[in-house]
Motif scaffolding. Structure first.
Motif, mmCIF file in Angstrom:
data_model
loop_
_atom_site.group_PDB
_atom_site.id
_atom_site.type_symbol
_atom_site.label_atom_id
_atom_site.label_comp_id
_atom_site.label_asym_id
_atom_site.label_seq_id
_atom_site.Cartn_x
_atom_site.Cartn_y
_atom_site.Cartn_z
ATOM 1 N N TRP A 136 6.421 -22.190 34.783
ATOM 2 C CA TRP A 136 7.234 -21.244 35.550
ATOM 3 C C TRP A 136 6.354 -20.302 36.372
ATOM 4 O O TRP A 136 6.767 -19.832 37.433
ATOM 5 N N SER A 137 5.157 -20.047 35.902
ATOM 6 C CA SER A 137 4.252 -19.155 36.637
ATOM 7 C C SER A 137 3.827 -19.747 37.976
ATOM 8 O O SER A 137 3.339 -19.032 38.855
ATOM 9 N N ASP A 138 4.016 -21.056 38.141
ATOM 10 C CA ASP A 138 3.659 -21.715 39.405
ATOM 11 C C ASP A 138 4.878 -21.967 40.285
ATOM 12 O O ASP A 138 4.769 -22.619 41.321
ATOM 13 N N VAL A 139 6.021 -21.460 39.860
ATOM 14 C CA VAL A 139 7.256 -21.655 40.618
ATOM 15 C C VAL A 139 7.707 -20.320 41.192
ATOM 16 O O VAL A 139 7.731 -19.305 40.490
ATOM 17 N N ASP A 140 8.068 -20.311 42.474
ATOM 18 C CA ASP A 140 8.588 -19.112 43.122
ATOM 19 C C ASP A 140 9.909 -19.470 43.795
ATOM 20 O O ASP A 140 9.941 -19.816 44.971
ATOM 21 N N PRO A 141 11.018 -19.398 43.040
ATOM 22 C CA PRO A 141 12.313 -19.769 43.603
ATOM 23 C C PRO A 141 12.709 -18.913 44.806
ATOM 24 O O PRO A 141 13.394 -19.386 45.716
ATOM 25 N N ASP A 142 12.283 -17.644 44.806
ATOM 26 C CA ASP A 142 12.643 -16.765 45.922
ATOM 27 C C ASP A 142 11.983 -17.212 47.222
ATOM 28 O O ASP A 142 12.596 -17.182 48.292
ATOM 29 N N ALA A 143 10.716 -17.660 47.106
ATOM 30 C CA ALA A 143 10.015 -18.157 48.288
ATOM 31 C C ALA A 143 10.312 -19.629 48.531
ATOM 32 O O ALA A 143 10.006 -20.166 49.596
ATOM 33 N N GLY A 144 10.910 -20.265 47.542
ATOM 34 C CA GLY A 144 11.228 -21.686 47.681
ATOM 35 C C GLY A 144 9.998 -22.563 47.626
ATOM 36 O O GLY A 144 9.913 -23.585 48.299
ATOM 37 N N THR A 145 9.019 -22.184 46.775
ATOM 38 C CA THR A 145 7.777 -22.966 46.674
ATOM 39 C C THR A 145 7.410 -23.180 45.208
ATOM 40 O O THR A 145 7.884 -22.481 44.317
ATOM 41 N N LEU A 146 6.539 -24.149 45.006
ATOM 42 C CA LEU A 146 5.915 -24.297 43.699
ATOM 43 C C LEU A 146 4.523 -24.855 43.895
ATOM 44 O O LEU A 146 4.242 -25.562 44.858
ATOM 45 N N ALA A 147 3.632 -24.492 42.970
ATOM 46 C CA ALA A 147 2.255 -24.977 43.026
ATOM 47 C C ALA A 147 2.112 -26.112 42.026
ATOM 48 O O ALA A 147 2.571 -26.015 40.889
ATOM 49 N N VAL A 148 1.483 -27.189 42.458
ATOM 50 C CA VAL A 148 1.294 -28.356 41.613
ATOM 51 C C VAL A 148 -0.188 -28.532 41.356
ATOM 52 O O VAL A 148 -0.994 -28.535 42.293
ATOM 53 N N TYR A 149 -0.540 -28.689 40.095
ATOM 54 C CA TYR A 149 -1.930 -28.879 39.715
ATOM 55 C C TYR A 149 -2.062 -30.235 39.030
ATOM 56 O O TYR A 149 -1.636 -30.393 37.886
ATOM 57 N N ARG A 150 -2.611 -31.201 39.717
ATOM 58 C CA ARG A 150 -2.843 -32.509 39.113
ATOM 59 C C ARG A 150 -4.113 -32.434 38.278
ATOM 60 O O ARG A 150 -5.181 -32.158 38.785
ATOM 61 N N SER A 151 -3.981 -32.660 36.983
ATOM 62 C CA SER A 151 -5.142 -32.523 36.119
ATOM 63 C C SER A 151 -5.114 -33.517 34.974
ATOM 64 O O SER A 151 -4.062 -33.888 34.484
ATOM 65 N N VAL A 152 -6.313 -33.957 34.563
ATOM 66 C CA VAL A 152 -6.438 -34.782 33.362
ATOM 67 C C VAL A 152 -7.189 -34.004 32.291
ATOM 68 O O VAL A 152 -7.593 -34.551 31.291
ATOM 69 N N ARG A 153 -7.344 -32.710 32.521
ATOM 70 C CA ARG A 153 -8.079 -31.873 31.578
ATOM 71 C C ARG A 153 -7.123 -30.980 30.803
ATOM 72 O O ARG A 153 -6.190 -30.408 31.370
ATOM 73 N N ALA A 154 -7.358 -30.859 29.522
ATOM 74 C CA ALA A 154 -6.480 -30.051 28.682
ATOM 75 C C ALA A 154 -6.481 -28.595 29.120
ATOM 76 O O ALA A 154 -5.516 -27.869 28.910
ATOM 77 N N SER A 155 -7.583 -28.142 29.739
ATOM 78 C CA SER A 155 -7.674 -26.757 30.177
ATOM 79 C C SER A 155 -6.785 -26.464 31.362
ATOM 80 O O SER A 155 -6.512 -25.314 31.684
ATOM 81 N N GLY A 156 -6.315 -27.512 32.041
ATOM 82 C CA GLY A 156 -5.498 -27.326 33.224
ATOM 83 C C GLY A 156 -6.311 -27.293 34.501
ATOM 84 O O GLY A 156 -5.763 -27.264 35.594
ATOM 85 N N ASP A 157 -7.655 -27.258 34.399
ATOM 86 C CA ASP A 157 -8.493 -27.276 35.588
ATOM 87 C C ASP A 157 -8.366 -28.619 36.290
ATOM 88 O O ASP A 157 -8.209 -29.657 35.662
ATOM 89 N N THR A 158 -8.451 -28.596 37.596
ATOM 90 C CA THR A 158 -8.362 -29.830 38.359
ATOM 91 C C THR A 158 -9.747 -30.345 38.705
ATOM 92 O O THR A 158 -10.730 -29.611 38.681
ATOM 93 N N LYS A 159 -9.812 -31.637 39.040
ATOM 94 C CA LYS A 159 -11.098 -32.232 39.379
ATOM 95 C C LYS A 159 -11.660 -31.632 40.665
ATOM 96 O O LYS A 159 -12.854 -31.384 40.793
ATOM 97 N N THR A 160 -10.794 -31.454 41.659
ATOM 98 C CA THR A 160 -11.230 -30.924 42.948
ATOM 99 C C THR A 160 -10.179 -29.951 43.466
ATOM 100 O O THR A 160 -9.015 -29.985 43.030
ATOM 101 N N PRO A 161 -10.547 -29.060 44.413
ATOM 102 C CA PRO A 161 -9.570 -28.145 45.003
ATOM 103 C C PRO A 161 -8.401 -28.885 45.657
ATOM 104 O O PRO A 161 -7.293 -28.370 45.729
ATOM 105 N N ARG A 162 -8.641 -30.109 46.141
ATOM 106 C CA ARG A 162 -7.585 -30.877 46.797
ATOM 107 C C ARG A 162 -6.507 -31.320 45.812
ATOM 108 O O ARG A 162 -5.436 -31.754 46.219
ATOM 109 N N SER A 163 -6.817 -31.225 44.511
ATOM 110 C CA SER A 163 -5.830 -31.583 43.504
ATOM 111 C C SER A 163 -4.756 -30.508 43.373
ATOM 112 O O SER A 163 -3.767 -30.695 42.690
ATOM 113 N N ARG A 164 -4.975 -29.357 44.019
ATOM 114 C CA ARG A 164 -4.013 -28.263 43.969
ATOM 115 C C ARG A 164 -3.275 -28.202 45.304
ATOM 116 O O ARG A 164 -3.875 -28.255 46.362
ATOM 117 N N ARG A 165 -1.960 -28.066 45.235
ATOM 118 C CA ARG A 165 -1.202 -27.975 46.465
ATOM 119 C C ARG A 165 0.049 -27.149 46.233
ATOM 120 O O ARG A 165 0.593 -27.120 45.131
#
Length: 253
Positions: A136-165
């Motif tokens: 929910w912290s990556d969802v902004d219903p008021d702005a109509g956006t959400l952030a997606v983090y593609r990750s294979v790491r338990a920490s939630g970190d992504t492999k590259t910045p391009r994995s975040r959008r």
């Protein structure tokens, strides 16, 4: 499990699955007697039951295990690096819904806890693993956006910045998320002390992460109600998203 520290539970499970196949075929062979021919024969035997991707993972696991043995001076060379994984069993072809089928699916999902899940898959193209880990912290219903983090790491970190959008959501998706948030708030009150807060958008009745198998089972109930049968999978909603946009001449990027 060496070398998998910090990886997600799903990734560790995939490697364990591959390791079990490797041990089943090569476990009886002493390490110092293992040859490239043994490895090649094992992979060839598995090619009739595993996909090409799974075969490559088995090969990678064998190669990594021998590399650890080399580091411990148990063997002098890595015989697995001398062979290549063959082609595996063909997977089920990907399918996509027609526009009429997609509309029927959205209608059938209306009363389901997976309604917002289906809407985001069809209208925003999110992968099922992205939805199950969406916060929910990556969802902004008021702005109509959400952030997606593609990750294979338990920490939630992504492999590259391009994995975040950050995705701009269609109105129907925003409405579905708002409704879902209200339903989850009611579920949280009902669960009381049993609720485990993980901050997940899509969670169980007590707030815990959704299991992929349970999602597929619930999704099959929706496709059945939509008159589409029970052979569809959640991942095919992303294929539908791309297919429908392409059919309407929307630029791929």
């Amino acid at each position: 499990s060496q070398g998998l520290a910090g990886r997600s539970a799903d990734t560790v499970a995939n490697y364990r699955y591959a390791a079990e196949h490797a041990v089943a075929k090569l476990g009886a062979v002493k390490l110092r007697e293992l040859t490239a021919r043994h490895v090649q024969a094992a992979l060839a035997e598995l090619s009739g039951s595993l996909s090409t991707r799974s075969l490559r993972l088995v090969h990678q696991v064998i190669e990594r295990a021998i590399r650890h043995a080399q580091a411990a001076d148990l063997v002098s060379r890595n015989v697995a690096s001398l062979v290549s994984a063959p082609e595996g069993r063909g997977g089920r072809p990907s399918r996509s819904l027609t526009l009429e089928q997609a509309v029927a699916l959205l209608d059938a999902a209306g009363g389901s806890p997976l309604h917002a899940y289906v809407v985001l898959s069809l209208l925003a193209g999110l992968r099922t693993e992205e939805l199950r880990s969406l916060l929910w912290s990556d969802v902004d219903p008021d702005a109509g956006t959400l952030a997606v983090y593609r990750s294979v790491r338990a920490s939630g970190d992504t492999k590259t910045p391009r994995s975040r959008r950050v995705l701009k959501l269609p109105v129907k998706a925003v409405e579905a998320l708002r409704e879902h948030r209200s339903q989850q708030a009611a579920a949280r009150l009902k669960a009381g002390r049993l609720w485990q807060d993980h901050g997940l958008v899509f969670a169980s009745a007590v707030g815990t992460p959704l299991d992929a198998h349970n999602v597929r089972r619930s999704f099959r109930a929706i496709t059945k109600a939509a008159g589409l049968g029970q052979e569809w999978t959640p991942r095919e909603l992303r294929h539908t998203f791309v297919s429908l946009l392409s059919a309407n001449a929307v630029n791929l990027e």
